[in-house]
Motif scaffolding. Structure first.
Motif, PDB file in Angstrom:
ATOM      1  N   PRO A   1       0.879  -1.086  -0.038  1.00  0.00           N
ATOM      2  CA  PRO A   1       0.053   0.031   0.009  1.00  0.00           C
ATOM      3  C   PRO A   1       1.001   1.272   0.037  1.00  0.00           C
ATOM      4  O   PRO A   1       0.689   2.275  -0.719  1.00  0.00           O
ATOM      5  CB  PRO A   1      -0.882  -0.087   1.536  1.00  0.00           C
ATOM      6  CG  PRO A   1      -0.623  -1.810   1.659  1.00  0.00           C
ATOM      7  CD  PRO A   1       0.482  -2.115   1.242  1.00  0.00           C
ATOM      8  N   ILE A   2       1.898   1.291   0.926  1.00  0.00           N
ATOM      9  CA  ILE A   2       2.909   2.322   1.027  1.00  0.00           C
ATOM     10  C   ILE A   2       3.994   1.993   0.026  1.00  0.00           C
ATOM     11  O   ILE A   2       4.938   1.330   0.168  1.00  0.00           O
ATOM     12  CB  ILE A   2       3.331   2.801   2.321  1.00  0.00           C
ATOM     13  CG1 ILE A   2       2.174   2.679   3.321  1.00  0.00           C
ATOM     14  CG2 ILE A   2       4.211   3.926   2.332  1.00  0.00           C
ATOM     15  CD1 ILE A   2       1.281   3.965   3.273  1.00  0.00           C
ATOM     16  N   LYS A   3       4.053   2.663  -1.215  1.00  0.00           N
ATOM     17  CA  LYS A   3       4.909   2.256  -2.489  1.00  0.00           C
ATOM     18  C   LYS A   3       6.080   3.124  -2.311  1.00  0.00           C
ATOM     19  O   LYS A   3       6.310   3.635  -3.494  1.00  0.00           O
ATOM     20  CB  LYS A   3       4.202   2.335  -3.745  1.00  0.00           C
ATOM     21  CG  LYS A   3       2.764   1.496  -3.889  1.00  0.00           C
ATOM     22  CD  LYS A   3       2.156   1.940  -5.143  1.00  0.00           C
ATOM     23  CE  LYS A   3       0.804   1.136  -5.116  1.00  0.00           C
ATOM     24  NZ  LYS A   3       0.024   1.398  -3.894  1.00  0.00           N
ATOM     25  N   LYS A   4       6.714   3.449  -1.364  1.00  0.00           N
ATOM     26  CA  LYS A   4       7.615   4.503  -1.180  1.00  0.00           C
ATOM     27  C   LYS A   4       8.833   3.851  -0.278  1.00  0.00           C
ATOM     28  O   LYS A   4       8.438   3.371   0.829  1.00  0.00           O
ATOM     29  CB  LYS A   4       7.219   5.650  -0.473  1.00  0.00           C
ATOM     30  CG  LYS A   4       7.771   6.929  -0.760  1.00  0.00           C
ATOM     31  CD  LYS A   4       7.192   8.158  -0.542  1.00  0.00           C
ATOM     32  CE  LYS A   4       7.657   9.457  -0.495  1.00  0.00           C
ATOM     33  NZ  LYS A   4       7.478   9.842  -2.164  1.00  0.00           N
TER      34      LYS A   4
ATOM     35  N   ARG B   1      16.079  10.001  -0.446  1.00  0.00           N
ATOM     36  CA  ARG B   1      15.517  11.374  -0.022  1.00  0.00           C
ATOM     37  C   ARG B   1      16.807  12.148   0.130  1.00  0.00           C
ATOM     38  O   ARG B   1      18.075  12.165   0.382  1.00  0.00           O
ATOM     39  CB  ARG B   1      15.133  10.981   1.535  1.00  0.00           C
ATOM     40  CG  ARG B   1      14.125  11.983   2.017  1.00  0.00           C
ATOM     41  CD  ARG B   1      13.800  11.766   3.503  1.00  0.00           C
ATOM     42  NE  ARG B   1      15.081  12.128   4.116  1.00  0.00           N
ATOM     43  CZ  ARG B   1      15.442  13.071   4.732  1.00  0.00           C
ATOM     44  NH1 ARG B   1      14.764  14.382   4.327  1.00  0.00           N
ATOM     45  NH2 ARG B   1      16.419  13.171   5.549  1.00  0.00           N
TER      46      ARG B   1
ATOM     47  N   THR C   1       7.262   8.971 -17.568  1.00  0.00           N
ATOM     48  CA  THR C   1       6.433   8.713 -16.611  1.00  0.00           C
ATOM     49  C   THR C   1       7.175   7.529 -15.508  1.00  0.00           C
ATOM     50  O   THR C   1       6.769   7.624 -14.357  1.00  0.00           O
ATOM     51  CB  THR C   1       4.887   8.181 -16.964  1.00  0.00           C
ATOM     52  OG1 THR C   1       4.346   9.360 -17.629  1.00  0.00           O
ATOM     53  CG2 THR C   1       4.152   7.616 -15.706  1.00  0.00           C
ATOM     54  N   SER C   2       7.541   6.269 -16.178  1.00  0.00           N
ATOM     55  CA  SER C   2       8.290   5.353 -15.459  1.00  0.00           C
ATOM     56  C   SER C   2       9.399   6.077 -14.680  1.00  0.00           C
ATOM     57  O   SER C   2       9.577   5.678 -13.521  1.00  0.00           O
ATOM     58  CB  SER C   2       8.678   4.247 -16.465  1.00  0.00           C
ATOM     59  OG  SER C   2       9.281   3.327 -15.959  1.00  0.00           O
TER      60      SER C   2
ATOM     61  N   GLU D   1       9.985   9.002 -13.688  1.00  0.00           N
ATOM     62  CA  GLU D   1       9.314   9.981 -12.723  1.00  0.00           C
ATOM     63  C   GLU D   1       8.893   9.192 -11.412  1.00  0.00           C
ATOM     64  O   GLU D   1       9.238   9.617 -10.206  1.00  0.00           O
ATOM     65  CB  GLU D   1       8.188  10.841 -13.260  1.00  0.00           C
ATOM     66  CG  GLU D   1       7.675  11.948 -12.371  1.00  0.00           C
ATOM     67  CD  GLU D   1       6.842  12.905 -13.082  1.00  0.00           C
ATOM     68  OE1 GLU D   1       6.408  12.951 -14.205  1.00  0.00           O
ATOM     69  OE2 GLU D   1       6.035  13.851 -12.276  1.00  0.00           O
ATOM     70  N   LEU D   2       7.976   8.372 -11.787  1.00  0.00           N
ATOM     71  CA  LEU D   2       7.548   7.438 -10.597  1.00  0.00           C
ATOM     72  C   LEU D   2       8.507   6.715  -9.964  1.00  0.00           C
ATOM     73  O   LEU D   2       8.788   6.845  -8.479  1.00  0.00           O
ATOM     74  CB  LEU D   2       6.441   6.363 -11.387  1.00  0.00           C
ATOM     75  CG  LEU D   2       4.965   6.751 -11.027  1.00  0.00           C
ATOM     76  CD1 LEU D   2       4.377   5.578 -11.742  1.00  0.00           C
ATOM     77  CD2 LEU D   2       4.704   6.939  -9.791  1.00  0.00           C
TER      78      LEU D   2
ATOM     79  N   LYS E   1      10.280   9.429  -7.744  1.00  0.00           N
ATOM     80  CA  LYS E   1       9.469   9.718  -6.441  1.00  0.00           C
ATOM     81  C   LYS E   1       9.383   8.550  -5.369  1.00  0.00           C
ATOM     82  O   LYS E   1       9.017   8.890  -4.293  1.00  0.00           O
ATOM     83  CB  LYS E   1       8.161  10.184  -6.926  1.00  0.00           C
ATOM     84  CG  LYS E   1       8.280  11.613  -7.611  1.00  0.00           C
ATOM     85  CD  LYS E   1       6.861  11.993  -8.143  1.00  0.00           C
ATOM     86  CE  LYS E   1       7.248  13.345  -8.668  1.00  0.00           C
ATOM     87  NZ  LYS E   1       6.054  14.215  -9.091  1.00  0.00           N
ATOM     88  N   ARG E   2       9.179   7.387  -6.062  1.00  0.00           N
ATOM     89  CA  ARG E   2       8.950   6.098  -5.004  1.00  0.00           C
ATOM     90  C   ARG E   2      10.194   5.735  -4.304  1.00  0.00           C
ATOM     91  O   ARG E   2      10.371   5.351  -3.181  1.00  0.00           O
ATOM     92  CB  ARG E   2       8.355   4.958  -5.648  1.00  0.00           C
ATOM     93  CG  ARG E   2       6.930   5.254  -6.144  1.00  0.00           C
ATOM     94  CD  ARG E   2       6.461   3.876  -6.750  1.00  0.00           C
ATOM     95  NE  ARG E   2       5.134   3.951  -6.970  1.00  0.00           N
ATOM     96  CZ  ARG E   2       4.317   3.184  -7.734  1.00  0.00           C
ATOM     97  NH1 ARG E   2       4.999   1.864  -8.189  1.00  0.00           N
ATOM     98  NH2 ARG E   2       2.872   3.325  -7.951  1.00  0.00           N
TER      99      ARG E   2
ATOM    100  N   GLU F   1       5.548  -3.187 -16.048  1.00  0.00           N
ATOM    101  CA  GLU F   1       5.949  -3.417 -14.462  1.00  0.00           C
ATOM    102  C   GLU F   1       7.299  -3.805 -14.446  1.00  0.00           C
ATOM    103  O   GLU F   1       7.653  -3.130 -13.348  1.00  0.00           O
ATOM    104  CB  GLU F   1       4.769  -4.490 -14.160  1.00  0.00           C
ATOM    105  CG  GLU F   1       5.009  -4.812 -12.709  1.00  0.00           C
ATOM    106  CD  GLU F   1       4.119  -6.120 -12.520  1.00  0.00           C
ATOM    107  OE1 GLU F   1       3.073  -6.174 -11.741  1.00  0.00           O
ATOM    108  OE2 GLU F   1       4.653  -7.334 -12.756  1.00  0.00           O
TER     109      GLU F   1
ATOM    110  N   LEU G   1       9.596  -0.475 -14.277  1.00  0.00           N
ATOM    111  CA  LEU G   1       9.424   0.584 -13.181  1.00  0.00           C
ATOM    112  C   LEU G   1      10.361  -0.162 -12.120  1.00  0.00           C
ATOM    113  O   LEU G   1      11.316   0.624 -11.565  1.00  0.00           O
ATOM    114  CB  LEU G   1       7.869   0.367 -12.662  1.00  0.00           C
ATOM    115  CG  LEU G   1       7.654   1.715 -11.464  1.00  0.00           C
ATOM    116  CD1 LEU G   1       8.394   2.932 -11.636  1.00  0.00           C
ATOM    117  CD2 LEU G   1       6.496   1.862 -11.142  1.00  0.00           C
TER     118      LEU G   1
END
Lengths: 303, 303, 303
Positions: free
Chosen positions: B31-34, B39, B56-57, B59-60, B63-64, B282, B285
């Protein structure tokens, strides 16, 4: 759950959303305007049609909830076929987003997208179809102003023909017990209006009995290359434009924005204390935070 | 280290990347994909050529990993000269980014950029040159599917002429022990193909002996204003398009996306359980998260 | 406070900003380039005119301060009327942003915006008006290089006519005790220059007595459709372009970027150790972090 249409929500759901919105409205008044609610969640704003205002509102809503927010702006051309939309959504699905906020120029595109993803889909406007988050923010703005929705009288005025806001608001307002009427020249009222279940007037005198006049944006940009439904903007403004003189002092005016000053509404009315226009924008951010939270949480609690 | 070419990586490096990718694949299922891995690190996605999917790939992925991600989309015109690219990179370098993910329309642009920055440069596609992260995600998708790479037989089919994916994949697949062949009409096979070191076939019968058919995207958009290398898409599709009938039930099909349904592949094959297309997305990413981590960490450990 | 003009700042304010900048410069040298200073604050970058460099610098500055940053790029056409600007700012204000960083093609637009919002407005360039953050980063770059500002001699050379940088820098440099002169061909010196209070020379010999030569960008893109103020770029370059031969070894050269190599400055001078150009970019990020912090904190303390 998805949010594809106002029809997806019961009056009780809407009440729940508004209680959540109250909490998020308070967050926006703090120096630290951020809550950890959606930390680590992925929100993709997939906009197939330009909309700076709605996109900004959803982007801020997601960031203030601590979600990871990615914006994708697609040119209409590269995704003009239904199959391409399917592939686009299937690709996004492979990233396991939690929420897809989507605007598209075709009616039903968001509902189709929802079939291909486990993410929650939020309809941010689909062609001439629906714009449920606009309806919800308008309702919330009314509730904040009047303390109630049941029994309010609202006239929706102007370019009903090309307005997805009109459609969503007629159905959403009625669901919450608001007495709705449509007002505009016959050329701006769509065929089949009798199925909407609300009275239609072709005279501004129909505004006399309402509490709120909801002025629609004249969709100038959708008229290109077509025979315009009004002979001239000047004449439209003279006959149908709203000014302070047209309203009683106790009546309020709303507008989904962006306004065309001097066309469907005069600048002095838009800027007056009878205008809820900026109140709607402020309500919108809180409501969208509530929606993002609500679609992910089957049993929402106050933030 | 940079990631400019698949040649920059040894088979052992690739194994390390895939062990990292396994960890990040698991992160995407939470659920928490990070994770806090990057950091406070700065990732600049510098795209001189449009690519919604790859951008997009990345960027995600950034960010994750909790990186600060900034996207810069440059129009080709403002940076069309080599000197301008140098100045652009030197300017970015002054911001002390940790990673520059770069796509450019010229072969070798990423390698040139790497000379002017202390940041790690990741090649996200340079003209008709290379696309190493696509190759790595394809390898990872194969390894997840078959549990091994050594000894697999793969046919790469179609528009080899205008495909940087073909070039990167031929060399990367061979490095990992995959038996690769190219298949397509003579007009879509580039001159000098004999130096690639793999057999070339001009008949779809060459697919009979392989485990996996890797279908290339027909590069319709690169054909503008030139004599097209195929007489018509309709004919191309009839002769070379892949459909379920062309393949045995145990064969799998891959494609770098976005697919042209009905051109190089039929929709029913793309949507079938023999298709790895979304599995590739999938995998991409997870692999890109691993790459971002790996280029910054000389001695990577599992996430 | 807003930052609309260098005039808004006293020399003591500027000293304070530079002490803050020293701290943020140090942050950029760390592996973790991030401080929690503006966590939960909302920064909207509202750019009505394209500027990749300035936007990227402000976006990174905000993200490294942990602010929530939202970029809005408006096409000039949709916001060409004063009333529309007002409505745009009023709409943003309804989101309760803490800071609006704004670039606009019209002189005075940022000052007008500041009237309609409780957010702090930072002018990131308004038409041919001002560019105060450029002036501040140039001053900071000079102070880092020379250890002082008072008594330095600087010549600003070239396209003064179409440069907002020239205007902001003349006033800002003088405020800090720098001896400023303008140098350029008469056709590139604007009318009314006598009110700027600095000497104007039409000969590069005027560079002999200065410590620093500040070369302005030749505004090629603003010349479209107008009679150009110089007969040809080739001739301009020959007569007015700066090369290493034109300068003494102890003189430094600055430029606001992006440079036109071979027009107003040669590549070898721009790349030499006499060039402060990339030092300015680096200074700019630190100064902009300091500005974002400073406008929100009436009594700033070191980061």
């Amino acid at each position: 759950m998805h949010l594809l249409s106002v029809d997806d929500l019961s009056p009780a759901d809407i009440d729940t959303l508004f209680r959540l919105s109250d909490g998020f409205l308070e967050v926006a008044s703090r120096p630290i305007k951020k809550v950890p609610t959606l930390r680590g969640r992925t929100q993709i704003n997939m906009f197939f049609e330009a909309s700076t205002r709605t996109l900004t509102s959803f982007e801020l809503a997601g960031k203030r909830l601590s979600a990871d927010v990615v914006n994708i702006k697609a040119s209409g051309s590269s995704v003009s076929k239904g199959e391409s939309l399917k592939d686009t959504i299937l690709t996004l699905e492979s990233y396991r987003p939690d929420i897809i906020v989507m605007r598209h120029h075709q009616v039903g595109a968001c509902r189709m997208a929802a079939r291909y993803t486990t993410a929650r889909v939020v309809n941010a406007g689909d062609g001439a179809g629906e714009h449920p988050t606009q309806c919800l923010l308008d309702l919330y703005s009314l509730r904040r102003t009047y303390g109630r929705l049941e029994g309010l009288k609202v006239a929706i005025v102007g370019d009903v023909l090309r307005s997805r806001v009109a459609r969503s608001n007629v159905f959403g307002f009625r669901k919450m017990g608001i007495d709705v009427r449509l007002v505009g020249p016959p050329t701006l009222i769509p065929p089949g209006i009798e199925h909407w279940g609300v009275p239609v007037y072709h005279d501004l005198e129909a505004l006399d009995e309402v509490d709120v006049v909801y002025v629609l944006r004249m969709q100038l940009e959708r008229a290109k290359g077509k025979v315009p439904p009004v002979p001239s903007l000047r004449e439209y403004s003279r006959l149908w434009g709203l000014s302070p003189r047209r309203l009683r002092p106790d009546q309020r005016v709303m507008h989904p924005g962006p306004i065309n000053r001097g066309v469907e509404i005069t600048g002095d009315l838009a800027d007056s204390d009878r205008s809820l226009i900026l109140h709607q924008v402020e309500s919108g951010l809180a409501v969208r935070m509530a929606i993002l939270y609500h679609v992910l949480a089957p049993h929402p609690q106050a933030a």
